[in-house]
Design a protein around this motif. Structure first.
Motif, PDB file in Angstrom:
ATOM      1  N   LEU A  61       2.706   2.304  10.657  1.00  0.00           N
ATOM      2  CA  LEU A  61       1.750   1.203  10.613  1.00  0.00           C
ATOM      3  C   LEU A  61       1.583   0.555  11.985  1.00  0.00           C
ATOM      4  CD1 LEU A  61       2.943  -0.579   7.323  1.00  0.00           C
ATOM      5  CD2 LEU A  61       1.143   1.145   7.569  1.00  0.00           C
ATOM      6  N   SER A  62       0.368   0.106  12.264  1.00  0.00           N
ATOM      7  CA  SER A  62       0.107  -0.639  13.494  1.00  0.00           C
ATOM      8  C   SER A  62       0.665  -2.058  13.340  1.00  0.00           C
ATOM      9  CB  SER A  62      -1.397  -0.698  13.755  1.00  0.00           C
ATOM     10  OG  SER A  62      -2.029  -1.523  12.781  1.00  0.00           O
ATOM     11  N   GLN A  63       0.708  -2.796  14.442  1.00  0.00           N
ATOM     12  CA  GLN A  63       1.163  -4.188  14.382  1.00  0.00           C
ATOM     13  C   GLN A  63       0.279  -5.009  13.443  1.00  0.00           C
ATOM     14  OE1 GLN A  63       3.913  -5.884  15.887  1.00  0.00           O
ATOM     15  NE2 GLN A  63       4.497  -3.733  15.834  1.00  0.00           N
ATOM     16  N   ARG A  64      -1.006  -4.776  13.486  1.00  0.00           N
ATOM     17  CA  ARG A  64      -1.935  -5.489  12.602  1.00  0.00           C
ATOM     18  C   ARG A  64      -1.651  -5.165  11.147  1.00  0.00           C
ATOM     19  NH1 ARG A  64      -6.894  -4.738  10.068  1.00  0.00           N
ATOM     20  NH2 ARG A  64      -8.233  -6.561  10.086  1.00  0.00           N
ATOM     21  N   GLN A  65      -1.430  -3.896  10.844  1.00  0.00           N
ATOM     22  CA  GLN A  65      -1.142  -3.490   9.471  1.00  0.00           C
ATOM     23  C   GLN A  65       0.185  -4.085   8.975  1.00  0.00           C
ATOM     24  OE1 GLN A  65      -1.534   0.722  10.279  1.00  0.00           O
ATOM     25  NE2 GLN A  65      -3.403   0.850   9.053  1.00  0.00           N
ATOM     26  N   ILE A  66       1.183  -4.159   9.856  1.00  0.00           N
ATOM     27  CA  ILE A  66       2.454  -4.776   9.468  1.00  0.00           C
ATOM     28  C   ILE A  66       2.240  -6.262   9.181  1.00  0.00           C
ATOM     29  CG2 ILE A  66       4.759  -5.418  10.272  1.00  0.00           C
ATOM     30  CD1 ILE A  66       4.899  -2.689  11.675  1.00  0.00           C
ATOM     31  N   GLY A  67       1.447  -6.928   9.995  1.00  0.00           N
ATOM     32  CA  GLY A  67       1.131  -8.337   9.747  1.00  0.00           C
ATOM     33  C   GLY A  67       0.448  -8.525   8.403  1.00  0.00           C
ATOM     34  N   LEU A  68      -0.500  -7.643   8.080  1.00  0.00           N
ATOM     35  CA  LEU A  68      -1.177  -7.709   6.781  1.00  0.00           C
ATOM     36  C   LEU A  68      -0.200  -7.416   5.642  1.00  0.00           C
ATOM     37  CD1 LEU A  68      -4.553  -5.967   7.700  1.00  0.00           C
ATOM     38  CD2 LEU A  68      -4.184  -8.401   7.200  1.00  0.00           C
ATOM     39  N   LEU A  69       0.714  -6.486   5.859  1.00  0.00           N
ATOM     40  CA  LEU A  69       1.734  -6.178   4.854  1.00  0.00           C
ATOM     41  C   LEU A  69       2.621  -7.396   4.603  1.00  0.00           C
ATOM     42  CD1 LEU A  69       3.260  -4.183   3.010  1.00  0.00           C
ATOM     43  CD2 LEU A  69       4.626  -3.567   5.021  1.00  0.00           C
ATOM     44  N   ILE A  70       3.003  -8.087   5.666  1.00  0.00           N
ATOM     45  CA  ILE A  70       3.833  -9.289   5.518  1.00  0.00           C
ATOM     46  C   ILE A  70       3.071 -10.366   4.748  1.00  0.00           C
ATOM     47  CG2 ILE A  70       4.937 -11.184   6.787  1.00  0.00           C
ATOM     48  CD1 ILE A  70       5.626  -9.031   8.961  1.00  0.00           C
ATOM     49  N   ALA A  71       1.794 -10.550   5.072  1.00  0.00           N
ATOM     50  CA  ALA A  71       0.986 -11.551   4.362  1.00  0.00           C
ATOM     51  C   ALA A  71       0.866 -11.187   2.881  1.00  0.00           C
ATOM     52  CB  ALA A  71      -0.390 -11.672   5.003  1.00  0.00           C
TER      53      ALA A  71
END
Length: 175
Positions: A61-71
């Protein structure tokens, strides 16, 4: 008015096992896919699981995708923690570890890149802050109590504050 001699005794809290974990999707999530069933230190086991999962996820996952996963994991976790706590009849059961998972993912996401020693320091800081609940972490834990949605948020909230304090300490350490 009810007669105390005839009113039923309060039901004891359930002790979760694999059967409980698999009985509802919320239980599986809230108990960290089994990490919360550890007989000793479920919060530590859940945080270790989060660390390993993060290292695997960052490969795909990209950093953006990880951020979305956390949200998304925060919102889903709120539901899962609320539901599981209600089913266990305990406001903040120690077996619920999804709060550690999401909060430690947040720490790693915002503090990376770090070498192994930095990650270990982050892990140790987070665990000490989450377990001992000093200052703002203890304050956060007292803010939201109960078996409803408010209590479900409270399960997550003190771990997010512990994550913020961990990030602050890491930032001070780096500079």
């Amino acid at each position: 008015m009810t007669n105390p001699m005839t009113s039923p005794a309060p039901r004891p809290a359930l002790r979760p096992a694999w059967r409980f974990l698999l009985a509802h999707p919320a239980h599986c999530i809230a108990l960290g896919f089994g990490a919360g069933l550890a007989p000793k230190g479920p919060g530590t086991i859940g945080t270790l699981w989060a660390w390993l999962a993060y290292l695997v996820l960052q490969q795909w996952l990209s950093q953006r995708q990880i951020g979305l996963l956390i949200a998304a994991s925060t919102v889903v976790g709120w539901w899962a923690c609320t539901t599981t706590a209600r089913h266990l009849r305990v406001a903040d059961p120690g077996c619920i570890v999804w709060d550690e998972v999401v909060a430690f993912w947040l720490v790693l996401w915002l503090a990376m890149p770090m070498g192994w020693s930095g990650q270990l320091l982050a892990f140790l800081l987070f665990r000490v802050l989450d377990a001992t609940k000093p200052g703002p972490v203890g304050w956060a834990e007292r803010q939201f109590k109960g078996l409803g949605w408010r209590g479900g948020w409270g399960i997550l909230w003190d771990d997010f504050v512990a994550a913020f304090c961990t990030l602050l300490a890491l930032a001070l350490w780096r500079f």
